[in-house]
Design an enzyme around this catalytic site. Sequence first.
Site, short mmCIF file in Angstrom:
data_model
loop_
_atom_site.label_atom_id
_atom_site.label_comp_id
_atom_site.label_asym_id
_atom_site.label_seq_id
_atom_site.Cartn_x
_atom_site.Cartn_y
_atom_site.Cartn_z
N VAL A 1 0.82 -1.20 0.00
CA VAL A 1 0.00 0.00 0.00
C VAL A 1 0.86 1.26 0.00
O VAL A 1 0.56 2.24 -0.67
CB VAL A 1 -0.97 -0.01 1.20
N ASN B 1 7.59 3.45 13.27
CA ASN B 1 7.64 2.44 12.22
C ASN B 1 9.01 2.54 11.53
O ASN B 1 9.24 3.44 10.72
CB ASN B 1 6.51 2.67 11.21
N CYS C 1 10.78 1.85 7.09
CA CYS C 1 10.67 2.88 6.06
C CYS C 1 12.04 3.09 5.41
O CYS C 1 13.07 3.04 6.10
CB CYS C 1 10.20 4.20 6.67
N ILE D 1 6.09 -8.49 15.03
CA ILE D 1 6.98 -8.09 13.93
C ILE D 1 6.21 -7.27 12.90
O ILE D 1 5.00 -7.42 12.76
CB ILE D 1 7.60 -9.30 13.23
N ASN D 2 6.95 -6.40 12.22
CA ASN D 2 6.41 -5.78 11.03
C ASN D 2 6.39 -6.85 9.93
O ASN D 2 7.00 -7.91 10.07
CB ASN D 2 7.27 -4.59 10.59
N GLY E 1 1.61 -10.46 14.33
CA GLY E 1 1.98 -11.18 13.11
C GLY E 1 1.23 -12.49 13.02
O GLY E 1 1.60 -13.47 13.66
#
Length: 322
Positions: free
Chosen positions: A72, A128, A131, A194-195, A247
């Site tokens: 996204v 975050n 990035c 986790i991301n 997650g």
Amino acid sequence: MSVDMRTFLAHVELDGPVITAAGCAGTGRELAQFFDLHRLGALTTPSITMAPRAGRPTPRMAETPSGLLNAVGLQGPGIDSFLERELPWLAQRGIRTVVSIGGGTVNEYSALARRLADAPGVTAVEVNLACPNIEDRGRVFAREGAASAEVVGSVRSIMLGDVPVIAKLSPDVADIVAVATACADAGADALSMINNPLGMAIDTATLRPALAAGTGGLSGPAILPLAVRCVWQVHAALPRVPIIGMGGVLTGSDALQLILAGACAVGVGTALFHDPYACLRIERELADLLQARGFQRLADAVGVAHRPPGSPARHLHEESSL
């Protein structure tokens, strides 16, 4: 007797451990159509950026076995609109709000922190780190301890002391413990993990990548074992640092795995796309599982899987009261 489900992120008490994951519940208006948002442990906003962002081109979502790929691209209206429209709506209702932020430079994260430092209604700030750092050939901050620590330190130095700073970590690193330690040393009050790990799918009909961007973040049940492993490793190294485990959480049993691995709170994301009540259901299931296993408090279950087999249950209550 019901289980005491209260938990803490640094000094901030949450009534329950289940929160929404960034980007999966909007800024609250969507979920508020289904239930009272006070029933959440906290609501995490999408990652807010300085300027408005349209996001990446479509297609930017694709289903995979037991998962979902997305690219996204931090779509959003920017910090000005967020502070004018979204945060006041949450603050007026007293919703515990974790504001996620994302940037392309350390200075951009710092600028976001300055805008949020005196804004009413901010329960915590989630940094975050997944990035791209435009000053370092687009390498994401989360891949290096030093880069992550620089961002976390800059945000921590600006935010007021009573607003916890949470570092969101990526599993796409050689040593997640090293990155977590660097963030904690730089002032992170808690860690979120986790991301989404990077993944890719190719459409065998079109013979092209399923996502316009090629790769995207993988979420959903497929990544739960990866999340459990990361939480386990970081809690073993940093047992006093609060962890939000996330997650692939779809059920109370999934949430319990993360709690036993060392998380004190659990984020729910992709499950919300097909079940807006997922957070409430998962917390009920988690409470039932804890009660069935003899726990009186959620806090007593945090990190239990690290204990030697046969450890007396009374030790859990003694340690959690320290």
